[in-house]
Design a protein around this motif. Structure first.
Motif, mmCIF file in Angstrom:
data_model
loop_
_atom_site.group_PDB
_atom_site.id
_atom_site.type_symbol
_atom_site.label_atom_id
_atom_site.label_comp_id
_atom_site.label_asym_id
_atom_site.label_seq_id
_atom_site.Cartn_x
_atom_site.Cartn_y
_atom_site.Cartn_z
ATOM 1 N N UNK A 131 -10.949 -15.820 -1.434
ATOM 2 C CA UNK A 131 -9.760 -16.146 -2.237
ATOM 3 C C UNK A 131 -9.643 -17.640 -2.537
ATOM 4 N N UNK A 132 -10.351 -18.483 -1.761
ATOM 5 C CA UNK A 132 -10.247 -19.923 -2.050
ATOM 6 C C UNK A 132 -10.883 -20.255 -3.407
ATOM 7 N N UNK A 202 -5.715 -18.754 5.275
ATOM 8 C CA UNK A 202 -6.759 -19.801 5.327
ATOM 9 C C UNK A 202 -7.202 -20.229 3.934
ATOM 10 N N UNK A 203 -7.040 -19.354 2.948
ATOM 11 C CA UNK A 203 -7.525 -19.703 1.600
ATOM 12 C C UNK A 203 -6.591 -20.690 0.887
ATOM 13 N N UNK A 204 -5.376 -20.874 1.427
ATOM 14 C CA UNK A 204 -4.431 -21.835 0.828
ATOM 15 C C UNK A 204 -4.490 -23.140 1.607
ATOM 16 N N UNK A 206 -3.017 -27.106 2.725
ATOM 17 C CA UNK A 206 -1.759 -27.454 3.396
ATOM 18 C C UNK A 206 -0.612 -27.735 2.424
ATOM 19 N N UNK A 207 -0.899 -27.787 1.126
ATOM 20 C CA UNK A 207 0.208 -27.970 0.179
ATOM 21 C C UNK A 207 0.962 -26.647 -0.052
ATOM 22 N N UNK A 208 0.463 -25.574 0.528
ATOM 23 C CA UNK A 208 1.138 -24.275 0.400
ATOM 24 C C UNK A 208 1.725 -23.867 1.743
ATOM 25 N N UNK A 209 3.003 -23.503 1.717
ATOM 26 C CA UNK A 209 3.689 -23.055 2.933
ATOM 27 C C UNK A 209 3.793 -21.534 2.896
ATOM 28 N N UNK A 210 3.347 -20.902 3.968
ATOM 29 C CA UNK A 210 3.478 -19.442 4.043
ATOM 30 C C UNK A 210 4.962 -19.102 4.200
ATOM 31 N N UNK A 211 5.474 -18.220 3.347
ATOM 32 C CA UNK A 211 6.891 -17.842 3.420
ATOM 33 C C UNK A 211 7.063 -16.528 4.177
ATOM 34 N N UNK A 212 6.478 -15.460 3.656
ATOM 35 C CA UNK A 212 6.532 -14.217 4.421
ATOM 36 C C UNK A 212 5.591 -13.160 3.842
ATOM 37 N N UNK A 213 5.366 -12.114 4.661
ATOM 38 C CA UNK A 213 4.554 -10.990 4.177
ATOM 39 C C UNK A 213 5.251 -9.697 4.551
ATOM 40 N N UNK A 214 5.010 -8.653 3.782
ATOM 41 C CA UNK A 214 5.513 -7.326 4.150
ATOM 42 C C UNK A 214 4.474 -6.273 3.798
ATOM 43 N N UNK A 215 4.471 -5.204 4.583
ATOM 44 C CA UNK A 215 3.521 -4.124 4.337
ATOM 45 C C UNK A 215 4.006 -3.226 3.206
ATOM 46 N N UNK A 216 3.052 -2.741 2.416
ATOM 47 C CA UNK A 216 3.352 -1.805 1.317
ATOM 48 C C UNK A 216 2.528 -0.549 1.602
ATOM 49 N N UNK A 217 3.216 0.552 1.877
ATOM 50 C CA UNK A 217 2.491 1.753 2.317
ATOM 51 C C UNK A 217 2.007 1.564 3.743
ATOM 52 N N UNK A 218 2.945 1.270 4.659
ATOM 53 C CA UNK A 218 2.568 1.017 6.058
ATOM 54 C C UNK A 218 2.178 2.335 6.728
ATOM 55 N N UNK A 219 3.119 3.266 6.788
ATOM 56 C CA UNK A 219 2.846 4.592 7.361
ATOM 57 C C UNK A 219 2.846 5.674 6.286
ATOM 58 N N UNK A 220 3.492 5.380 5.167
ATOM 59 C CA UNK A 220 3.612 6.377 4.098
ATOM 60 C C UNK A 220 2.296 6.424 3.296
ATOM 61 N N UNK A 221 2.066 7.531 2.586
ATOM 62 C CA UNK A 221 0.766 7.717 1.922
ATOM 63 C C UNK A 221 0.577 6.825 0.701
ATOM 64 N N UNK A 222 -0.690 6.582 0.348
ATOM 65 C CA UNK A 222 -1.020 5.779 -0.849
ATOM 66 C C UNK A 222 -0.916 6.616 -2.130
ATOM 67 N N UNK A 223 -0.960 5.971 -3.297
ATOM 68 C CA UNK A 223 -0.744 6.667 -4.573
ATOM 69 C C UNK A 223 -1.667 7.859 -4.831
ATOM 70 N N UNK A 224 -2.895 7.840 -4.297
ATOM 71 C CA UNK A 224 -3.775 8.996 -4.584
ATOM 72 C C UNK A 224 -3.319 10.251 -3.825
ATOM 73 N N UNK A 225 -2.332 10.112 -2.932
ATOM 74 C CA UNK A 225 -1.734 11.287 -2.269
ATOM 75 C C UNK A 225 -0.316 11.531 -2.793
ATOM 76 N N UNK A 226 -0.133 11.285 -4.093
ATOM 77 C CA UNK A 226 1.182 11.514 -4.709
ATOM 78 C C UNK A 226 1.607 12.983 -4.604
ATOM 79 N N UNK A 227 0.636 13.882 -4.435
ATOM 80 C CA UNK A 227 0.960 15.302 -4.251
ATOM 81 C C UNK A 227 1.936 15.500 -3.083
ATOM 82 N N UNK A 228 1.841 14.633 -2.068
ATOM 83 C CA UNK A 228 2.708 14.795 -0.885
ATOM 84 C C UNK A 228 4.187 14.557 -1.201
#
Ligand SMILES: C[S@@+](CC[C@H](N)C(=O)[O-])C[C@H]1O[C@@H](n2cnc3c(N)ncnc32)[C@H](O)[C@@H]1O
Length: 267
Positions: A131-132, A202-204, A206-228
C-alpha cells in the motif's frame, strides 16, 4: 501498467456492464455501503472535495455528490470509467463529479488539485501488494487535516475461518498467503493481497494519524451469501446485531470480510 493490472482491467471492464444491477439486488452490499457511509460522515463535511480511488462504476461518488461534495472518481478499468462517464451525463453532474482513468499507484498524474478526503471502497486496494506504493503520493494531493478512509480486506475473516470447522481448511487460511491469492473474475486471473491493520498502518508515514478502524462483516456473512438474508433471516439479523456491538472493539476492529480504516493527514 503491469501485466497484473492488465488482467484487472479486463476482468473489471467485463464486470462493469452488470455491476450496478448485481449491487442493487444484494441486501448485504446495501447494508455494507450504509455502514461505510455512516463511518465516512463522521469525518466528511458538506462542500469538501473527495478523491476516490478504484471508484468502480461511481455508485459511491454519486452518493457523495448528492450531499454537496465534489468528487474526482478514479479507476484503472476502461469499462468502469465508461460507467462513471455515463452517470455524469445522465445526472448532469459535470460541475460536481469528474473522472480520470488512473491506477492508484500512478497518482502523480493528478496535478494542480488538492483534496479534503481520499476514499476507497470494497477491496480495490487489495489488488496491490504494497500500500505504500499508493500512500507515497498522498501528501502532494491533500489539504492539511484531510481524512483518508479505505475499505480493505484484512487477513483475519472469522467467517472464512469458521469454514475450517466445516473441513475447508485451505480456504479458511488463504488470506495469510504472503504472495497473495489468485482471484478469478469474469474468466480472468489476477493476484489479490490481504492487508492486516498493522500493515495498513505501516504504509502511512508519520504525517498520518490513525483515527480508527471497524470490522465490516465480522461474524455476519459476506455478499456472496446473500441467500442467507432470505433463507435464514433470524440468524442473519442476529449476526448483524452482534457485528454492530463488537465491530469497533478490539480484536474485532482488526477483523472482518473488510475493514473500514481512517487516518488524518497533517502537514
Ligand atoms: C470490487 S470493485 C469496487 C468498486 C467500487 N469501489 C465499489 O465500491 O463499488 C474494485 C475496483 O478496483 C479497481 N482497481 C483494481 N486495481 C486498481 C488499480 N491498480 N488502480 C485503480 N483501480 C483499481 C477495479 O477496476 C474495480 O473497479
Amino acid at each position: 501498467m503491469t501485466s497484473t493490472f492488465d488482467s484487472v482491467n479486463v476482468a473489471f471492464s467485463k464486470q462493469s456492464v452488470h455491476y450496478d444491477t448485481d449491487d442493487s439486488q444484494n441486501t448485504i452490499l446495501k447494508e455494507w455501503r450504509q455502514q461505510v457511509y455512516d463511518h465516512v460522515y463522521e469525518f466528511l463535511k458538506p462542500g469538501q472535495r473527495l478523491l476516490e480511488l478504484n471508484a468502480g462504476t461511481g455508485l459511491d461518488a454519486l452518493y457523495f455528490v448528492q450531499s454537496d461534495n465534489t468528487v474526482l472518481a478514479t479507476d484503472l478499468s476502461d469499462g468502469m470509467i465508461r460507467e462513471i462517464e455515463k452517470k455524469i451525463q445522465l445526472h448532469s453532474l459535470t460541475s460536481k463529479l469528474s473522472c480520470q482513468q488512473v491506477s492508484y499507484d500512478r497518482l502523480e498524474t493528478i496535478t494542480d488539485q488538492k483534496f479534503d478526503y481520499v476514499f476507497s471502497n470494497f477491496g480495490g486496494l487489495n489488488c496491490i501488494d504494497d500500500l505504500s506504493k499508493v500512500t507515497k503520493h498522498l501528501p502532494a494531493l491533500l489539504n492539511d487535516g484531510a481524512y483518508v478512509t479505505w475499505v480493505i480486506m484484512p487477513r483475519i475473516s472469522l467467517w472464512e475461518m469458521a469454514g475450517a470447522l466445516k473441513g475447508n481448511g485451505k480456504h479458511a487460511l488463504r488470506r495469510f498467503q504472503k504472495n497473495g491469492v489468485m482471484a478469478h473474475l469474469e474468466g480472468e486471473y489476477f493476484s489479490t493481497f490481504y492487508h492486516s491493520l498493522s500493515d495498513i498502518k505501516k504504509s502511512f508515514d508519520s504525517s498520518f494519524l490513525f483515527i480508527r478502524s471497524e470490522g465490516l462483516g465480522v461474524l455476519s456473512p459476506p455478499p456472496h451469501r446473500d441467500d442467507l438474508t432470505k433463507k435464514r433471516t433470524g440468524l442473519y439479523s442476529l449476526l448483524r446485531n452482534i457485528d454492530a456491538i463488537v465491530r469497533n472493539l478490539f480484536p474485532f476492529n482488526h477483523t472482518g470480510d473488510h475493514l473500514i480504516v481512517t487516518f488524518q493527514y497533517h502537514k
